[in-house]
Design an enzyme around this catalytic site. Structure first.
Site, short mmCIF file in Angstrom:
data_model
loop_
_atom_site.label_atom_id
_atom_site.label_comp_id
_atom_site.label_asym_id
_atom_site.label_seq_id
_atom_site.Cartn_x
_atom_site.Cartn_y
_atom_site.Cartn_z
N ASP A 1 0.83 -1.21 0.00
CA ASP A 1 0.00 0.00 0.00
C ASP A 1 0.86 1.25 0.00
O ASP A 1 2.08 1.20 0.15
CB ASP A 1 -0.97 -0.01 1.20
CG ASP A 1 -0.28 -0.39 2.52
OD1 ASP A 1 0.95 -0.26 2.61
OD2 ASP A 1 -0.98 -0.83 3.44
N ASN B 1 -6.68 -2.19 14.40
CA ASN B 1 -8.10 -2.44 14.11
C ASN B 1 -8.29 -3.67 13.22
O ASN B 1 -9.36 -3.89 12.69
CB ASN B 1 -8.72 -1.20 13.44
CG ASN B 1 -8.08 -0.89 12.08
OD1 ASN B 1 -7.17 -1.60 11.65
ND2 ASN B 1 -8.55 0.16 11.43
N HIS C 1 -6.78 -4.31 10.33
CA HIS C 1 -6.65 -4.15 8.87
C HIS C 1 -5.45 -4.94 8.35
O HIS C 1 -4.50 -5.21 9.08
CB HIS C 1 -6.61 -2.67 8.45
CG HIS C 1 -5.36 -1.93 8.78
ND1 HIS C 1 -5.29 -0.56 8.79
CD2 HIS C 1 -4.11 -2.35 9.11
CE1 HIS C 1 -4.07 -0.17 9.08
NE2 HIS C 1 -3.33 -1.23 9.29
N GLU D 1 -9.50 -1.62 5.45
CA GLU D 1 -10.00 -1.25 6.77
C GLU D 1 -11.25 -2.05 7.12
O GLU D 1 -11.92 -2.59 6.22
CB GLU D 1 -10.32 0.25 6.78
CG GLU D 1 -9.13 1.15 6.45
CD GLU D 1 -8.11 1.27 7.57
OE1 GLU D 1 -7.99 0.35 8.41
OE2 GLU D 1 -7.40 2.29 7.61
P1 PGA Z 1 2.54 -1.09 12.35
O1 PGA Z 1 1.33 -1.23 11.33
O2 PGA Z 1 3.57 -2.04 11.90
O3 PGA Z 1 3.01 0.33 12.18
O4 PGA Z 1 1.99 -1.39 13.68
C1 PGA Z 1 0.97 -2.53 10.94
C2 PGA Z 1 -0.15 -2.41 9.95
O5 PGA Z 1 -0.92 -1.44 10.05
O6 PGA Z 1 -0.27 -3.28 9.09
#
Ligand code: PGA
Length: 272
Positions: A88, A159, A161, A166
Site C-alpha cells: 500500500d 483495528n 486491517h 480497513e
Molecule cells: P505497524 O502497522 O507495523 O506500524 O503497527 C501494521 C499495519 O498497520 O499493518
C-alpha cells in the site's frame, strides 16, 4: 536446500488462520521470520529462477528488514532475481516525501541490497486522480504478468486491517473479492500514523492505495508479523474469532493452510 538453524519459538499453535509461532520478544521473532523468508527466496530463485514477494511497511517490519539486509551483506541472500510489490501507499503523497512508503522502502530495504529498481514496485501516491483506477488495475496486471505473488509478508493494524483494507460491514465474500484500489483511511489508522506526520492526525493523508484482500489472499504463501500488546485483541480475533470483514485479518482463516504467523508474547497475550 538446508534450512538455516533457527531458534525455537517458545510456543506453537495450530489455529484456523494458520500456524502461529510465538517468540519471547519481537527481535527474536523478526530475526527468525527474516531467516524463514530468506530461505523461501533462496528456494524459489534456485528452483524457479525468480521470486515474487509482497512487502509491508510500518513499525512492525523494521527489524525484519534489518535481518534481510544483514543476510544480504553476509553474502547469504540476493534480491537479483526477486521482484517485490508493496501492499500500500498513502494517497495523495509524493514518492519523495520522507513519510511515503516508497521512501520507507528505499531507506529500510531497497537501497541496502541488490534489487533492480524496475523490480521494486510501490503504488504511486502521486498519480493524478482520474488515473488512479487505471494505475491500480495496472498494478494487478503487473503482479499477474509476473506469475502472481509467491509470498506475501504482512503486518496487521490495531483495528485488524491488512494492507489498508480497513474494517467494513460488507459481506466477507465481497471483502475477499477486493483488488488494488483507492480507499479512505480509518480513524484508528490515522491516529496510529499521526506520529509519523509530526504528531498531527490532520497531516495524515485521508486516503491510500492498497492491494485488495483478494490480492493478498491469492498469494501462494503468507507470513504475518504481529508484535506488542496493542495488537493482542486484533490477533486473537483474527486467529480464531468469526470470519468477518469487520476484522479484515480474520479473512486469513479462509486460506489458513498457507499462513504462518510470527508473533511475540505481548501480542499473543489474549490467545488461549
Ligand atoms: P505497524 O502497522 O507495523 O506500524 O503497527 C501494521 C499495519 O498497520 O499493518
Amino acid at each position: 536446500m538446508q534450512e538455516p538453524k533457527l531458534a525455537v519459538p517458545s510456543r506453537r499453535l495450530e489455529t484456523p488462520a494458520g500456524e502461529v509461532l510465538i517468540f519471547s520478544n519481537a527481535e527474536q521473532a523478526s530475526a527468525i521470520a527474516a531467516a524463514r523468508v530468506a530461505a523461501i527466496i533462496r528456494l524459489l530463485t534456485s528452483t524457479n529462477g525468480k521470486a515474487v514477494v509482497g512487502l509491508p511497511t510500518g513499525g512492525t517490519p523494521v527489524e525484519f528488514y534489518k535481518g534481510l539486509v544483514a543476510k544480504h551483506r553476509a553474502g547469504e541472500l540476493s534480491f537479483r532475481d526477486v521482484t517485490t510489490y508493496n501492499l500500500d501507499e498513502y494517497y495523495p503523497i509524493s514518492p519523495c516525501d520522507p513519510q511515503s512508503y516508497r521512501s520507507y522502502m528505499h531507506r529500510h530495504l531497497f537501497a541496502n541490497l541488490d534489487i533492480a529498481p524496475n523490480h521494486a514496485h510501490v503504488l504511486d501516491g502521486s498519480v493524478p486522480e482520474p488515473f488512479v483506477a487505471e494505475h491500480c488495475r495496472m498494478y494487478e496486471h503487473w503482479i499477474e504478468a509476473d506469475g502472481g505473488l509467491d509470498l506475501q509478508v504482512l503486518g496487521i493494524g490495531r483495528n485488524g486491517h491488512i494492507g489498508f483494507n480497513e474494517p467494513s460491514d460488507v459481506s466477507s465474500d465481497e471483502a475477499r473479492a477486493t483488488r488494488t484500489r483507492l480507499v479512505s483511511l480509518h480513524p484508528v489508522t490515522r491516529a496510529d500514523a499521526a506520529l509519523d506526520f509530526g504528531g498531527e492526525e490532520r497531516n495524515v493523508p485521508p486516503h491510500a492505495l492498497t492491494m485488495g484482500i483478494g490480492t493478498i489472499l491469492a498469494a501462494r504463501s503468507i507470513v504475518v508479523l504481529a508484535f506488542g500488546s496493542n495488537k493482542a485483541q486484533a490477533l486473537a480475533g483474527a486467529l480464531s474469532g468469526s470470519v468477518s470483514a469487520t476484522l479484515p485479518a480474520s479473512l486469513l482463516q479462509t486460506v489458513g493452510g498457507r499462513v504462518t504467523w510470527f508473533v511475540d508474547e505481548s501480542a499473543a497475550a489474549d490467545l488461549k
